[in-house]
Write an enzyme that holds these catalytic residues in place. Structure first.
Site, PDB file in Angstrom:
ATOM      1  N   GLY A   1       0.859  -1.188   0.000  1.00  0.00           N
ATOM      2  CA  GLY A   1       0.000   0.000   0.000  1.00  0.00           C
ATOM      3  C   GLY A   1       0.888   1.229   0.000  1.00  0.00           C
TER       4      GLY A   1
ATOM      5  N   ALA B   1       1.679   3.414  -2.130  1.00  0.00           N
ATOM      6  CA  ALA B   1       1.295   4.677  -2.776  1.00  0.00           C
ATOM      7  C   ALA B   1       0.356   5.492  -1.893  1.00  0.00           C
ATOM      8  CB  ALA B   1       0.631   4.399  -4.119  1.00  0.00           C
ATOM      9  N   SER B   2       0.021   4.965  -0.721  1.00  0.00           N
ATOM     10  CA  SER B   2      -0.929   5.666   0.158  1.00  0.00           C
ATOM     11  C   SER B   2      -0.283   6.900   0.781  1.00  0.00           C
ATOM     12  CB  SER B   2      -1.386   4.725   1.278  1.00  0.00           C
ATOM     13  OG  SER B   2      -0.285   4.378   2.090  1.00  0.00           O
TER      14      SER B   2
ATOM     15  N   ILE C   1      -0.098   7.503   3.942  1.00  0.00           N
ATOM     16  CA  ILE C   1       0.729   7.064   5.068  1.00  0.00           C
ATOM     17  C   ILE C   1       1.941   6.266   4.572  1.00  0.00           C
ATOM     18  CG2 ILE C   1       0.749   5.533   7.090  1.00  0.00           C
ATOM     19  CD1 ILE C   1      -0.627   8.225   7.576  1.00  0.00           C
TER      20      ILE C   1
ATOM     21  N   ARG D   1     -11.317   6.251   1.741  1.00  0.00           N
ATOM     22  CA  ARG D   1     -12.264   6.683   2.777  1.00  0.00           C
ATOM     23  C   ARG D   1     -13.145   7.804   2.267  1.00  0.00           C
ATOM     24  NH1 ARG D   1      -8.145   7.971   7.077  1.00  0.00           N
ATOM     25  NH2 ARG D   1      -6.924   7.890   5.193  1.00  0.00           N
TER      26      ARG D   1
ATOM     27  N   ARG E   1     -12.233   5.033  12.258  1.00  0.00           N
ATOM     28  CA  ARG E   1     -11.413   3.815  12.124  1.00  0.00           C
ATOM     29  C   ARG E   1     -12.310   2.587  12.043  1.00  0.00           C
ATOM     30  NH1 ARG E   1      -8.443   6.067  16.923  1.00  0.00           N
ATOM     31  NH2 ARG E   1      -6.632   7.216  16.160  1.00  0.00           N
TER      32      ARG E   1
ATOM     33  N   ASN F   1     -11.755  -2.768   4.751  1.00  0.00           N
ATOM     34  CA  ASN F   1     -10.330  -3.097   4.904  1.00  0.00           C
ATOM     35  C   ASN F   1     -10.087  -4.559   5.254  1.00  0.00           C
ATOM     36  OD1 ASN F   1      -9.569  -0.603   4.132  1.00  0.00           O
ATOM     37  ND2 ASN F   1      -9.072   0.165   6.186  1.00  0.00           N
TER      38      ASN F   1
ATOM     39  N   ARG G   1       1.018  11.582  21.582  1.00  0.00           N
ATOM     40  CA  ARG G   1      -0.133  12.446  21.906  1.00  0.00           C
ATOM     41  C   ARG G   1      -0.330  12.538  23.415  1.00  0.00           C
ATOM     42  NH1 ARG G   1      -3.061   9.243  17.045  1.00  0.00           N
ATOM     43  NH2 ARG G   1      -2.391  10.610  15.360  1.00  0.00           N
TER      44      ARG G   1
ATOM     45  N   HIS H   1      -6.199   0.928  19.719  1.00  0.00           N
ATOM     46  CA  HIS H   1      -5.919   2.122  18.912  1.00  0.00           C
ATOM     47  C   HIS H   1      -7.280   2.720  18.566  1.00  0.00           C
ATOM     48  CE1 HIS H   1      -3.781   4.748  16.174  1.00  0.00           C
ATOM     49  NE2 HIS H   1      -4.510   4.347  15.146  1.00  0.00           N
TER      50      HIS H   1
HETATM   51  N1  LIG Z   1      -2.138   3.037  12.713  1.00  0.00           N
HETATM   52  C1  LIG Z   1      -2.053   4.346  12.603  1.00  0.00           C
HETATM   53  O1  LIG Z   1      -1.564   5.040  13.489  1.00  0.00           O
HETATM   54  C2  LIG Z   1      -2.568   5.016  11.371  1.00  0.00           C
HETATM   55  C3  LIG Z   1      -3.283   4.291  10.472  1.00  0.00           C
HETATM   56  N2  LIG Z   1      -3.771   4.879   9.343  1.00  0.00           N
HETATM   57  C4  LIG Z   1      -4.494   4.004   8.440  1.00  0.00           C
HETATM   58  O2  LIG Z   1      -3.639   3.690   7.346  1.00  0.00           O
HETATM   59  C5  LIG Z   1      -4.461   3.302   6.245  1.00  0.00           C
HETATM   60  C6  LIG Z   1      -3.964   4.024   5.004  1.00  0.00           C
HETATM   61  O3  LIG Z   1      -4.394   5.364   5.063  1.00  0.00           O
HETATM   62  P1  LIG Z   1      -4.076   6.377   3.862  1.00  0.00           P
HETATM   63  O4  LIG Z   1      -2.614   6.479   3.703  1.00  0.00           O
HETATM   64  O5  LIG Z   1      -4.839   7.609   4.080  1.00  0.00           O
HETATM   65  O6  LIG Z   1      -4.704   5.546   2.618  1.00  0.00           O
HETATM   66  P2  LIG Z   1      -4.810   5.974   1.085  1.00  0.00           P
HETATM   67  O7  LIG Z   1      -6.255   5.980   0.724  1.00  0.00           O
HETATM   68  O8  LIG Z   1      -3.992   7.180   0.807  1.00  0.00           O
HETATM   69  O9  LIG Z   1      -4.105   4.767   0.302  1.00  0.00           O
HETATM   70  C7  LIG Z   1      -4.491   3.441   0.373  1.00  0.00           C
HETATM   71  C8  LIG Z   1      -3.585   2.671  -0.597  1.00  0.00           C
HETATM   72  O10 LIG Z   1      -3.825   1.270  -0.486  1.00  0.00           O
HETATM   73  C9  LIG Z   1      -3.666   0.728  -1.783  1.00  0.00           C
HETATM   74  N3  LIG Z   1      -4.317  -0.577  -1.853  1.00  0.00           N
HETATM   75  C10 LIG Z   1      -5.646  -0.847  -1.946  1.00  0.00           C
HETATM   76  N4  LIG Z   1      -5.822  -2.169  -2.013  1.00  0.00           N
HETATM   77  C11 LIG Z   1      -4.602  -2.753  -1.962  1.00  0.00           C
HETATM   78  C12 LIG Z   1      -4.151  -4.093  -1.968  1.00  0.00           C
HETATM   79  N5  LIG Z   1      -5.025  -5.097  -2.057  1.00  0.00           N
HETATM   80  N6  LIG Z   1      -2.819  -4.328  -1.873  1.00  0.00           N
HETATM   81  C13 LIG Z   1      -1.947  -3.321  -1.783  1.00  0.00           C
HETATM   82  N7  LIG Z   1      -2.324  -2.006  -1.770  1.00  0.00           N
HETATM   83  C14 LIG Z   1      -3.636  -1.735  -1.846  1.00  0.00           C
HETATM   84  C15 LIG Z   1      -4.325   1.769  -2.690  1.00  0.00           C
HETATM   85  O11 LIG Z   1      -3.943   1.614  -4.059  1.00  0.00           O
HETATM   86  C16 LIG Z   1      -3.799   3.061  -2.071  1.00  0.00           C
HETATM   87  O12 LIG Z   1      -2.563   3.438  -2.643  1.00  0.00           O
HETATM   88  C17 LIG Z   1      -5.898   3.632   6.641  1.00  0.00           C
HETATM   89  O13 LIG Z   1      -6.543   2.454   7.072  1.00  0.00           O
HETATM   90  C18 LIG Z   1      -5.718   4.600   7.788  1.00  0.00           C
HETATM   91  O14 LIG Z   1      -6.801   4.628   8.674  1.00  0.00           O
HETATM   92  C19 LIG Z   1      -3.547   6.178   9.046  1.00  0.00           C
HETATM   93  C20 LIG Z   1      -2.824   6.956   9.937  1.00  0.00           C
HETATM   94  C21 LIG Z   1      -2.294   6.441  11.153  1.00  0.00           C
HETATM   95  O1  LIG Z   2      -7.702   7.186  11.953  1.00  0.00           O
HETATM   96  C1  LIG Z   2      -6.798   7.627  11.245  1.00  0.00           C
HETATM   97  O2  LIG Z   2      -6.908   7.755  10.000  1.00  0.00           O
HETATM   98  C2  LIG Z   2      -5.506   8.032  11.825  1.00  0.00           C
HETATM   99  C3  LIG Z   2      -5.015   7.217  12.948  1.00  0.00           C
HETATM  100  O3  LIG Z   2      -5.308   6.068  13.152  1.00  0.00           O
HETATM  101  C4  LIG Z   2      -4.088   7.913  13.842  1.00  0.00           C
HETATM  102  O4  LIG Z   2      -3.563   8.966  13.445  1.00  0.00           O
HETATM  103  O5  LIG Z   2      -3.899   7.446  14.948  1.00  0.00           O
END
Ligand SMILES: NC(=O)C1=CN([C@@H]2O[C@H](COP(=O)(O)OP(=O)(O)OC[C@H]3O[C@@H](n4cnc5c(N)ncnc54)[C@H](O)[C@@H]3O)[C@@H](O)[C@H]2O)C=CC1
Ligand SMILES: O=C([O-])CC(=O)C(=O)O
EC number: 1.1.1.37
Length: 331
Positions: free
Chosen positions: A7, A9-10, A12, A95, A105, A112, A166, A190
């Site tokens: 993933g 290109a996302s 994150i 999203r 989430r 997801n 945080r 989380h």
């Molecule tokens: N754990 C944490 O602290 C955080 C978690 N997140 C989570 O991270 C995730 C990504 O968020 P964003 O970067 O905004 O997403 P995004 O929408 O920018 O990108 C998602 C990417 O996943 C790719 N993708 C889709 N299906 C796929 C597959 N089967 N195999 C490989 N790649 C695939 C898409 O092509 C896209 O590039 C979200 O679930 C978000 O909630 C975001 C911030 C913090």
């Molecule tokens: O919910 C989100 O997209 C972001 C997230 O998990 C975090 O920043 O902890």
């Protein structure tokens, strides 16, 4: 060291890749994403960034130690040479624009799940490596990935370290201390079931007690601030900066011997050699024998070497049990 970002290109994934590449240019990074055009563009852009991250020109020997940043489609993952030492999972469904509420989430869970199942299939093509899951909701989906992969549980982790930053920020504000002097690990979910471990709080190395109101304010801040950030910046812009910095911290701790910057992350004056809290499958620890929650772990290049069982205050145990109940209800 070679890190695959599934993933990649996302928002994150690309930010994690940028932070890794500019923190330690010796790391090889592969962005794995079906969006191959966007992944290619990030890989080339980040490659250019590494020129400025090093004080160039460097001599040929140093340049030879530099890694590459490249992009591939998911079907190319099994053929990567060398194979990755670590996989970071940021793959997610798009999203909606209004995904800035506190249930955002949770709202990602159904879509997801299918993506995590697909990622599990992709990962089956390589030998087991540690996998750090960022895809939300991480506790449920880290468990799902582990269940689908059937790899040793030591290999599977969910990233939740942003809570620690945080928490330190809000405790710093409430106590007029610099956040960098605050040590307060965070266990639990989380999400709403976040459990700052106030019984282990130290400020400037000194054990410190907060009032009930202060504790409640910290929990409320940790729960709400990511969504305030998303609301003000737009749903496509989650907390990319703290997340990428926290992921780099996890990697530096996990691969202490192998990154060029070394690992001071886990051993600072305020937290000598303390474990980090990450979400991982539980098998009896803290009284839970299923699901994933953030618990203190020590790390090696193979993943979790130990889940540490801290003595917790009664209230912390109760909050952890509530978080566990909520998480396993969705398995
Ligand atoms: N754990 C944490 O602290 C955080 C978690 N997140 C989570 O991270 C995730 C990504 O968020 P964003 O970067 O905004 O997403 P995004 O929408 O920018 O990108 C998602 C990417 O996943 C790719 N993708 C889709 N299906 C796929 C597959 N089967 N195999 C490989 N790649 C695939 C898409 O092509 C896209 O590039 C979200 O679930 C978000 O909630 C975001 C911030 C913090
Ligand atoms: O919910 C989100 O997209 C972001 C997230 O998990 C975090 O920043 O902890």
């Amino acid at each position: 060291m070679h890190i695959a970002v599934i993933g990649g290109a996302s928002t994150i994934g690309s930010t994690v890749a940028y932070t890794l590449a500019t923190t330690d240019p010796t790391i090889d990074i592969t962005l794995v994403d079906p969006a191959t055009e966007a992944a290619w563009a990030h890989a080339v852009d980040i490659t250019h960034a590494t020129f400025h991250a090093a004080t160039t020109p460097v001599d040929g020997d140093r340049a030879a130690s530099f890694g590459t940043v490249r992009a591939v489609g998911p079907d190319e993952l099994p053929d990567l040479d060398p194979a990755p030492d670590l996989a970071i999972v940021t793959a997610a469904a798009p999203r909606p624009d209004d995904a800035t509420d506190r249930d955002a989430r949770e709202a990602e869970l159904e879509a997801n799940r299918a993506i995590v199942d697909d990622v599990a299939e992709q990962l089956q093509g390589i030998d087991p490596v540690p996998v750090l899951v960022l895809t939300n909701p991480i506790d449920r989906l880290t468990y799902r990935l582990w269940d689908r992969l059937a790899w040793p549980r030591e290999r599977v982790l969910g990233y939740s370290l942003s809570e620690t930053a945080r928490t330190a920020h809000e405790i710093g504000r409430l106590t007029d201390s610099h956040p960098a002097t605050v040590y307060c690990p965070v266990m639990g979910e989380h999400g709403e079931g976040v459990v700052p471990v106030f019984s282990r709080l130290r400020i400037d190395g000194e054990p410190t007690t907060l009032t009930d109101d202060q504790r409640a304010a910290v929990r409320e801040y940790v729960r709400s601030v990511p969504f305030e950030i998303a609301a003000r910046r737009g749903a496509a812009e989650t907390s990319r900066w703290v997340t990428s910095a926290g992921v780099v911290r996890v990697i530096r701790t996990m691969f202490a011997e192998r990154t060029s910057t070394g690992a001071d992350a886990a051993a600072t004056a305020n937290a000598p050699a303390d474990p980090v809290c990450l979400s991982t499958p539980l098998d009896g620890e803290y009284g839970f024998d299923d699901g994933c929650l953030s618990v203190p772990v020590t790390l090696t290049p193979s993943g979790v070497s130990e889940i540490v069982e801290w003595e917790l205050a009664d209230e912390e145990r109760e909050r952890l049990a509530a978080a566990h109940e909520s998480v396993v209800a969705d398995l």
